[in-house]
Write an enzyme that holds these catalytic residues in place. Structure first.
Site, PDB file in Angstrom:
ATOM      1  N   HIS A 187       4.935 -14.483 -25.628  1.00  0.00           N
ATOM      2  CA  HIS A 187       5.510 -15.220 -26.754  1.00  0.00           C
ATOM      3  C   HIS A 187       5.787 -16.660 -26.404  1.00  0.00           C
ATOM      4  O   HIS A 187       5.592 -17.561 -27.213  1.00  0.00           O
ATOM      5  CB  HIS A 187       6.799 -14.561 -27.230  1.00  0.00           C
ATOM      6  CG  HIS A 187       6.536 -13.578 -28.302  1.00  0.00           C
ATOM      7  ND1 HIS A 187       5.914 -13.954 -29.476  1.00  0.00           N
ATOM      8  CD2 HIS A 187       6.751 -12.271 -28.393  1.00  0.00           C
ATOM      9  CE1 HIS A 187       5.786 -12.883 -30.219  1.00  0.00           C
ATOM     10  NE2 HIS A 187       6.269 -11.844 -29.584  1.00  0.00           N
ATOM     11  N   CYS A 471     -14.480 -12.620 -28.144  1.00  0.00           N
ATOM     12  CA  CYS A 471     -13.247 -12.420 -28.916  1.00  0.00           C
ATOM     13  C   CYS A 471     -12.026 -12.232 -28.043  1.00  0.00           C
ATOM     14  O   CYS A 471     -10.938 -11.964 -28.539  1.00  0.00           O
ATOM     15  CB  CYS A 471     -13.400 -11.250 -29.883  1.00  0.00           C
ATOM     16  SG  CYS A 471     -13.641  -9.670 -29.052  1.00  0.00           S
TER      17      CYS A 471
HETATM   18  C1  PEP Z   1     -10.637  -7.933 -24.779  1.00  0.00           C
HETATM   19  O1  PEP Z   1     -10.569  -7.011 -23.947  1.00  0.00           O
HETATM   20  O2  PEP Z   1     -10.902  -9.113 -24.473  1.00  0.00           O
HETATM   21  C2  PEP Z   1     -10.357  -7.663 -26.197  1.00  0.00           C
HETATM   22  C3  PEP Z   1     -10.575  -8.590 -27.104  1.00  0.00           C
HETATM   23  O3  PEP Z   1      -9.827  -6.444 -26.501  1.00  0.00           O
HETATM   24  P1  PEP Z   1      -8.272  -6.064 -26.295  1.00  0.00           P
HETATM   25  O4  PEP Z   1      -7.547  -7.305 -25.867  1.00  0.00           O
HETATM   26  O5  PEP Z   1      -7.799  -5.555 -27.610  1.00  0.00           O
HETATM   27  O6  PEP Z   1      -8.355  -5.027 -25.239  1.00  0.00           O
END
Ligand code: PEP
Ligand code: MG
Length: 540
Positions: A187, A471
């Site tokens: 945060h 992502c």
């Molecule tokens: C990742 O692992 O980069 C991802 C986007 O998935 P999560 O953070 O939800 O595991």
């Protein structure tokens, strides 16, 4: 012990500007009374608890109004966590066992925290819940939780980590923040980024800083320099858009309806990651296709224009979804998670895909679906066959395991796209638990081992005609997003609060410049030189 001028403490920088100020060490909040049983009537204790919860909720409302913007949304979400009926129900069971109001609530939060622990996306909620628990207990015990910060001056706050309620009490005098714990997704990072307060988090040696020390907070250099010499600040980049459109698509990461609404207020071109498991963390029974269709339809309808990439459930024993009834595992991040649930819970993944197809038809949105934690080509093939048999989607997989990262060329003709989850890919490439703040330096996206892996995935994707997106959190760093574009990544997806800054960075360069930045970064052999190479290539 006083640190000598010029001492450098390393951490992970948040923001693009530096600041010089005087350290103010913030002590941990006053200790709360130990939990105990009581002879009071359980109904009276329940009333005490209700009053305390209502009072903390009112504080959150007040803090939300005061803070505004991103913080206000965070406080709204916190209030929902605090006023959760199931949480009160579990606390009620503890009250019935004779525990005091404070103990009953603290124990109920611990029960929930245990269910949620172990993954970055949920670790934040666990920290929030524990902070709320302390606030409720403090209210019952009459202990103050305020920070008492001066209104004027130039202070750099130093503490273990700061909760949303702490950050809302930051006064204009707070011109920099240093935390000993916390990572790029804490945060403190999110709030400091959205309020443009320079911060360096995960500075394990910051406990040696004392109130009164002068320091330079140098987020671009991922460091704090004792002595506060501003001329040592690493050059900050000011991205200035030179075109209306970024050189690659910038999408948004979402998990809930309110995320989708927040993303729609940004310039995001659709959604690059919809984390569906966030909807089901406290569901004890498997939601029906109708129920799922309703919630997905609302989210699809609210999401920003453009394609919406939905990830099928990424739960595992480290982030258990109650109705999937998972057992304990020795090593949860290497256990049955993500697509591996297909063996025990095929019907749920099928239901998700059916519901998404119904929501797609109801909303007319373009829906892409992808599976998390894919390790083999066969898993990719099986998921794609399943998804295509159920709906009209573009179908892909996440690249989060080292194994699939070297098999992308073999996915030709199988997947329409891949999306790299750099959070997990880093965790598995570096054998470094993503939740361990002591390992932050291995998990920075500027690690050459990660960057060269990303380059190989991008090259393999291009040769195979598969579009490659990113992502993970790394795509929320505007400078790193330029590197990703230069490596040949075709879209990035960032948290809603970062979408516009990433868009600006990707609208400030042309493709040739991004390639040049990436090529220079690829030559680096350490995170420090990789980041420095990017900054100097951008400045040319
Ligand atoms: C990742 O692992 O980069 C991802 C986007 O998935 P999560 O953070 O939800 O595991
Ligand atoms: Mg992941």
């Amino acid at each position: 012990m006083t640190l000598a001028n010029g001492t450098v403490l390393t951490g992970l920088g948040v923001g693009l500007n530096s600041a010089v100020g005087t350290v103010l060490r913030v002590a941990a909040h006053a200790t709360l009374p130990a939990w105990s049983k009581t002879n009071n009537d359980a109904t009276a204790e329940a009333d005490t608890l209700r009053v305390a919860i209502a009072s903390v909720a009112a504080d959150l409302d007040r803090l939300g109004v005061k803070a505004g913007g991103t913080s206000a949304e965070i406080f709204e979400a916190l209030k929902m966590l605090l006023e959760d009926d199931e949480l009160f129900e579990v606390a009620g069971e503890n009250l019935a066992d004779g525990w005091s109001a404070a103990a009953a609530f603290g124990m109920a939060v611990d029960t929930f925290a245990e269910l949620l622990g172990g993954d970055a996306a949920f670790e934040e909620r666990v920290a929030d819940l524990q902070d709320l628990s302390k606030r409720v207990q403090a209210h019952i015990a009459g202990v103050s939780m305020t920070l008492e910060l001066p209104e004027t001056g130039t202070i750099v706050l130093v503490g273990d980590d700061f909760s949303p309620a702490d950050t809302a009490q930051f006064t204009p005098a707070v011109i920099g923040v240093i935390t000993i714990k916390g990572g790029p997704t804490s945060h403190t990072s999110i709030i400091c980024r959205s309020r443009s307060i320079p911060a360096v988090v995960s500075v394990t040696e910051a406990s040696a800083l004392a109130t009164g020390d002068e320091v330079l907070v140098d987020p671009v250099g991922d460091r704090v320099v004792v002595g506060g010499n501003v001329s040592l600040a690493t050059q900050a980049i000011q991205f200035v858009a030179v075109s209306d459109e970024p050189i690659i698509d910038v999408r948004s990461n979402i998990g809930t309806l309110s995320d989708a609404q927040a993303a729609a207020k940004t310039g995001a071109n659709g959604v690059g990651l919809f984390r569906t498991e966030l909807l089901y963390l406290s569901e004890k029974t498997q939601p029906s296709v109708e129920q799922q269709t309703t919630s997905y339809s609302a989210i699809l309808a609210a999401a920003p224009a453009g394609p919406i990439v939905v990830r099928t459930i990424d739960a595992g024993s480290d982030k258990p979804v109650p109705f999937l009834n998972m057992g304990q595992e020795e090593n949860p991040s290497l256990g049955v998670r993500g697509y591996r649930l297909i063996h025990e819970h095929r019907s749920f993944i099928e239901d998700q895909l059916k519901s998404l197809e119904a929501a797609r038809q109801a909303t007319g949105r373009e829906v892409w679906v992808m599976a998390p934690m894919i390790a083999t080509v066969q898993e990719a093939q099986d998921f794609c066959d399943l998804a295509r048999s159920i709906g009209k989607f573009k179908v892909g997989i996440m690249v989060e395991t080292p194994s699939i990262s070297v098999l992308v060329s073999d996915l030709k003709g199988i997947v329409d796209f891949v999306s790299i989850g750099t959070n997990d890919l880093s965790q598995y490439l570096f054998a470094a638990d993503r939740m361990n703040p002591a390992l932050g330096t291995l998990l920075t996206p500027w690690q050459p081992g990660l960057i060269r892996t990303l380059a190989r995935i991008a090259d393999a994707g291009r040769a195979a005609g598969i579009s490659v997106g990113v992502c993970g959190e790394s795509a929320s760093d505007p400078t790193f997003a330029v590197v990703l574009a230069g490596l040949g990544i075709s879209s990035v997806s960032a948290s809603p609060s970062q979408v516009d800054v990433v868009r600006t960075a990707l609208s400030s360069v042309d493709v040739a410049k991004a390639k040049n930045v990436a090529n220079r970064v690829l030559e680096a052999t350490s995170p420090e030189t990789a980041k420095a190479a990017a900054l100097s290539a951008l400045a040319e």
